[in-house]
Design a protein around this motif. Structure first.
Motif, PDB file in Angstrom:
ATOM      1  N   LYS A 161       0.811  -1.349  -0.043  1.00 19.58           N
ATOM      2  CA  LYS A 161      -0.091   0.073   0.038  1.00 19.58           C
ATOM      3  C   LYS A 161       0.902   1.234  -0.053  1.00 19.58           C
ATOM      4  O   LYS A 161       2.067   1.091   0.542  1.00 19.58           O
ATOM      5  CB  LYS A 161      -1.025  -0.143   1.194  1.00 19.58           C
ATOM      6  N   ASP A 197       3.216   0.077  -4.268  1.00 19.58           N
ATOM      7  CA  ASP A 197       1.728  -0.436  -3.750  1.00 19.58           C
ATOM      8  C   ASP A 197       1.587  -1.679  -4.777  1.00 19.58           C
ATOM      9  O   ASP A 197       0.700  -1.294  -5.884  1.00 19.58           O
ATOM     10  CB  ASP A 197       0.752   0.642  -3.798  1.00 19.58           C
ATOM     11  N   GLU A 234      -3.573  -4.577   0.550  1.00 16.09           N
ATOM     12  CA  GLU A 234      -3.292  -3.550   1.537  1.00 16.09           C
ATOM     13  C   GLU A 234      -3.301  -4.037   2.969  1.00 16.09           C
ATOM     14  O   GLU A 234      -4.390  -3.794   3.526  1.00 16.09           O
ATOM     15  CB  GLU A 234      -4.306  -2.172   1.396  1.00 16.09           C
TER      16      GLU A 234
END
Length: 422
Positions: A357, A379, A388
């Motif tokens: 993330k 990410d 995430e």
């Protein structure tokens, strides 16, 4: 560390179909007591990232093994094709998790720890993981499950070394319960496997059913090892529900014939399944046995290209459940080790959330590695979704698929729904 509980945000509908909205385990085990602290690890890096798998080759979840193992193998192939980790090929060792009726998982973990695995990917069953998590994390090794959904892991004292790419059962239970109510079922009967997964998922589904105005007319909790389920089916029949929810594993194959014998077919009652028993039963049952039944399972839509790649690893695949989650668990491990410049679990475990993330978006190991080599934050968004990791090691966002059976006893997707953890 002791991990915190999180509340679910509202659920949004993905895809064409919509609903009105407001994996996996056996015997349960209480979380270990302890205070938040950094992991004390005996596992040290040697420059070669060693990936061990603890996935079901036998036992009540054996049908989930092939796509999960294929997912890991495909990820290892992609990682090594892109130059590996720390300039060396990743090494993979596969072992069987079995189920809680055997000691296979413990023996497999011993083997992987002796081989100095830096990560153990698995188990699929929540209760199998609960039986070995202390041994794994106590040795300072990272454990990432592609399929554990029991809520117990969110607050487990895992020393910051346990992660999962599948969401807790809170979300699946809510989606399942809302689906049942949206389908117009006023009275519901639950057939629930007696373990952490079964009772936990049933609790979440019951809450959603009742908050939506439905009634759980009967809830029968059964021993999955029982020889016969006639008594439980008889009690469900006496309650005369509109819908019957089966929350269990492979023993579902023994329950379904009893339902049919009792006149509780998929045509007289609406049947619902979950990730632990949502399978393409095909010719195992007469055509039409499952027709119209629905089920839920965590996971975003697998692209045709990803399925094709999995088939390239294992041409015999019939199900793809948790294949994407297994792939992503492996890729994330490799990216974290790359970011940490170390294959030592104590080092790269601190990077797992970071690479999932907050940085520049990337979707392949090759592209993500190039960004990391250039000194950039990344990410990674995977085949199973954005992932995430939150502070609990759970995915902060997850998708639940809704499926429906046709006359050939195989299922197809009809909708996807996603939810976030706040």
């Amino acid at each position: 560390m002791i991990r915190r509980n999180f509340a679910w945000r509202s659920v949004a509908v993905l895809g064409a179909a919509s609903l009105a909205l407001g994996a996996c385990s056996n015997d349960s085990k209480e979380p270990a007591a302890g205070s938040s602290s950094a992991a004390t690890t005996s596992a040290g890096g040697d420059g070669v990232l060693k990936i061990g798998t603890l996935l079901p080759q036998t036992g009540s979840l054996a049908f989930l093994g092939p796509p999960e193992i294929a997912g890991v193998k495909l990820a290892v192939k992609d990682i090594n094709a892109a130059g590996g980790v720390l300039g060396k090929d990743v090494v993979e060792s596969d072992t069987d998790s079995g189920d809680t009726s055997t000691d296979i998982a413990s023996q497999s973990v011993n083997k992987l720890l002796a081989e100095k695995a830096d990560v153990i990917i698995g188990a699929a069953s929540s209760s199998v993981s609960l039986s070995v998590i202390d041994k794994i994390t106590g040795a300072g090794v990272v454990q990432i499950s592609p399929a554990n959904t029991s809520d117990q892991f969110t607050t487990y004292n895992d020393k910051g070394l346990y992660f999962r790419t599948a969401p807790p059962d809170q979300l699946q239970g809510r989606v399942l319960g809302d689906l049942i109510v949206a389908d117009g079922n006023a009275k519901v009967g639950l057939l629930v496997m007696q373990d952490a997964y079964g009772t936990g998922l049933a609790k979440s589904a019951r809450a959603a059913i009742e908050s939506g105005g439905g009634q759980v007319a009967a809830e029968e909790v059964y021993d999955p090892k029982a020889a016969d389920f006639s008594a439980e089916v008889g009690k469900i029949k006496a309650a005369n529900p509109d819908a019957i929810v089966m929350i269990g594993f492979d023993e579902t194959k023994k329950i379904v014939p009893k339902l049919v014998e009792a006149g509780l077919t998929s045509k007289t009652k609406k049947w619902y399944f979950v990730d632990g028993n949502l399978s393409n039963y095909g010719k195992e049952f007469p055509n039409g046995t499952f027709e119209g039944a629905k089920g839920t399972t965590p996971g975003a839509k697998a692209s045709d290209d990803f399925k094709k790649q999995l088939l390239g690893v294992d041409p015999s695949l019939k199900d793809y459940t948790y294949g994407a989650e297994s792939y992503d668990a492996t890729i994330l491990t490799a990216l974290a080790a790359t970011a940490a410049k170390s294959d030592a679990p104590a080092d790269y475990s601190k990077k797992l959330a970071e690479v999932s993330k907050g940085g520049e978006k990337c979707t392949t190991f090759k592209d993500c590695k190039a960004l990391l080599d250039a000194g950039k934050d990344i990410d990674y968004d995977g085949n199973s979704g954005p992932i995430e990791f939150n502070d609990a090691g759970d995915p902060a966002e997850a998708t639940i698929g809704i499926y429906q059976y046709g006359p050939d006893n195989t299922y197809k997707n009809v909708a996807y729904q996603t939810g976030k953890i706040s």
